[in-house]
Design an enzyme around this catalytic site. Structure first.
Site, PDB file in Angstrom:
ATOM      1  N   THR A 100       0.626  -1.317   0.116  1.00  0.00           N
ATOM      2  CA  THR A 100      -0.126  -0.097  -0.043  1.00  0.00           C
ATOM      3  C   THR A 100       1.217   1.422   0.245  1.00  0.00           C
ATOM      4  OG1 THR A 100      -1.838  -1.090   1.436  1.00  0.00           O
ATOM      5  CG2 THR A 100      -1.763   1.187   1.764  1.00  0.00           C
ATOM      6  N   ARG A 144     -13.081  -8.456  -3.752  1.00  0.00           N
ATOM      7  CA  ARG A 144     -12.728  -8.077  -1.840  1.00  0.00           C
ATOM      8  C   ARG A 144     -12.493  -6.708  -1.436  1.00  0.00           C
ATOM      9  NH1 ARG A 144      -7.396  -5.767   0.625  1.00  0.00           N
ATOM     10  NH2 ARG A 144      -7.400  -6.671   2.391  1.00  0.00           N
ATOM     11  N   GLY A 178     -10.008  -4.224   1.868  1.00  0.00           N
ATOM     12  CA  GLY A 178      -9.616  -4.333   2.504  1.00  0.00           C
ATOM     13  C   GLY A 178      -9.794  -3.161   3.460  1.00  0.00           C
ATOM     14  N   ASP A 179      -9.218  -2.676   4.187  1.00  0.00           N
ATOM     15  CA  ASP A 179      -9.458  -1.560   5.031  1.00  0.00           C
ATOM     16  C   ASP A 179      -8.742  -0.153   4.623  1.00  0.00           C
ATOM     17  OD1 ASP A 179      -6.406  -2.725   4.889  1.00  0.00           O
ATOM     18  OD2 ASP A 179      -6.257  -1.109   6.352  1.00  0.00           O
ATOM     19  N   THR A 216      -0.835   0.269   6.490  1.00  0.00           N
ATOM     20  CA  THR A 216      -0.650  -0.448   6.255  1.00  0.00           C
ATOM     21  C   THR A 216      -0.455  -2.184   6.727  1.00  0.00           C
ATOM     22  OG1 THR A 216       1.136  -1.560   4.170  1.00  0.00           O
ATOM     23  CG2 THR A 216       1.550   0.082   6.487  1.00  0.00           C
ATOM     24  N   GLY A 217      -0.784  -3.329   6.027  1.00  0.00           N
ATOM     25  CA  GLY A 217      -0.978  -4.559   6.448  1.00  0.00           C
ATOM     26  C   GLY A 217      -2.341  -5.476   5.663  1.00  0.00           C
ATOM     27  N   GLY A 258      -5.369  -6.300   5.678  1.00  0.00           N
ATOM     28  CA  GLY A 258      -6.411  -5.355   5.755  1.00  0.00           C
ATOM     29  C   GLY A 258      -7.567  -5.457   6.955  1.00  0.00           C
TER      30      GLY A 258
HETATM   31  N1  ASP Z   1      -4.583  -2.931   3.508  1.00  0.00           N
HETATM   32  C1  ASP Z   1      -4.109  -3.674   2.049  1.00  0.00           C
HETATM   33  C2  ASP Z   1      -4.883  -4.520   2.112  1.00  0.00           C
HETATM   34  O1  ASP Z   1      -5.867  -5.076   3.154  1.00  0.00           O
HETATM   35  C3  ASP Z   1      -2.533  -3.886   1.440  1.00  0.00           C
HETATM   36  C4  ASP Z   1      -1.016  -3.320   2.672  1.00  0.00           C
HETATM   37  O2  ASP Z   1      -0.722  -2.907   2.986  1.00  0.00           O
HETATM   38  O3  ASP Z   1      -0.543  -4.041   2.078  1.00  0.00           O
HETATM   39  O4  ASP Z   1      -5.949  -4.353   1.564  1.00  0.00           O
END
Ligand code: ASP
Length: 290
Positions: A159, A187, A189-190, A209-210, A212
């Site tokens: 992200t 799908r 995410g966050d 980031t991570g 989600g």
């Molecule tokens: N948070 C993002 C998602 O889940 C992906 C990421 O931040 O690496 O879509």
């Protein structure tokens, strides 16, 4: 000492030790200079956050914008959101197909509609109406910036994001992503969810980031400001606490946050997180690992 302005960027919490990130770091260093020049001038936190995320999207170096990967059906569905702390206005797009800069579309949702989040076909129709730059041929345009070889079924991620405090004391946050590699069609995410992946008010601005799903379940971005407001925690304690709550559910990732004094926090519980920080006092720092 309070800082007149401060900013942080991230390029995702996906990095792994077997890769170097020199070109990503060099690009972020150049972006810090550009952001610093804007903030030394009269630019708003909102404009700087937008400019930074747009440039990170266009770089193709991260899993967002040009660097995003297609979903399991081979379609590029992208998510983004932006929030202006001074007004608490926000805009977001989810599962957007066919446009170069999801963050630009998210900002237009904030400024040109009574809504916060547009998804799918409605988001596309809106972006078309506002003449946002289209991706003519997805296979020619996207250069998936996978951080490593991903095994089938594995859900690697990446992200980009920016958090900014400007000279007028306003805060803003922006986040944009291609989401998880191999994600299911539809799908979300966050990243496009205000409160989960992005937040800004008068206390702090946060971009996450991570994984989600875990950030949604822990409502991480909004938890940072809640900890500052209700528990009177410092930005650093609030950011670390919100992230630890997510990690306790089994997720990985990180966040960048800035507060009204220009304090910056960049905690992460993954192997690395591409990140960069700058402030009016001359701080300039770019890192991927600890
Ligand atoms: N948070 C993002 C998602 O889940 C992906 C990421 O931040 O690496 O879509």
């Amino acid at each position: 000492m309070a800082q007149a302005w401060a900013m942080a960027l991230h390029g995702g919490a996906g990095p792994v030790r077997d890769k170097t990130y020199e070109r990503e770091e060099a690009h972020m260093r150049a972006l810090l200079d550009e952001g610093a020049a804007m903030l030394d001038g009269a630019s708003s936190a909102l404009d700087v956050a937008t400019t930074m995320v747009k440039a990170l999207e266009a770089s193709g170096f991260h899993i967002a914008g040009k660097g995003a990967s297609a979903n399991a059906d081979g379609v590029w569905e992208l998510d983004a959101s932006i929030m202006d702390g001074a007004t608490r206005k926000a805009g977001a797009v989810a599962a957007l197909v066919g446009f170069e800069s999801p963050i630009e579309v998210a900002r237009a949702v904030m400024e040109k509609t009574p809504h916060v989040l547009l998804a799918g076909a409605g988001a596309v129709a809106f972006a078309e109406k506002h003449a946002m730059t289209r991706v003519a041929d997805p296979h020619a345009y996207y250069t998936p910036a996978t951080s490593r070889l991903v095994a089938p079924g594995e859900l690697a991620h990446g992200t980009v994001g920016a958090v900014v405090k400007d000279k007028q004391g306003r805060l803003a946050a922006a986040t944009s992503t291609g989401g998880l590699l191999n994600k299911m069609p539809g799908r979300i995410g966050d990243t496009p969810l205000i409160g989960a992946g992005t937040w800004a008010d008068t206390r702090c601005a946060v971009s996450c980031t991570g994984q989600g799903e875990l950030f949604i379940r822990a409502n991480v971005a909004a938890d940072v400001t809640a900890r500052i407001l209700y528990a009177r925690q410092s930005l650093h304690a609030a950011a670390a606490g919100a992230l630890a709550d997510m990690a306790a559910l089994g997720g990985d990732g990180g966040l960048i946050a800035v507060d009204a004094d220009g304090e910056i926090a960049t905690p992460f519980v993954s192997e690395g997180m591409k990140r960069a920080v700058a402030n009016a006092g001359g701080l300039r720092d770019v890192r991927t690992f600890r």
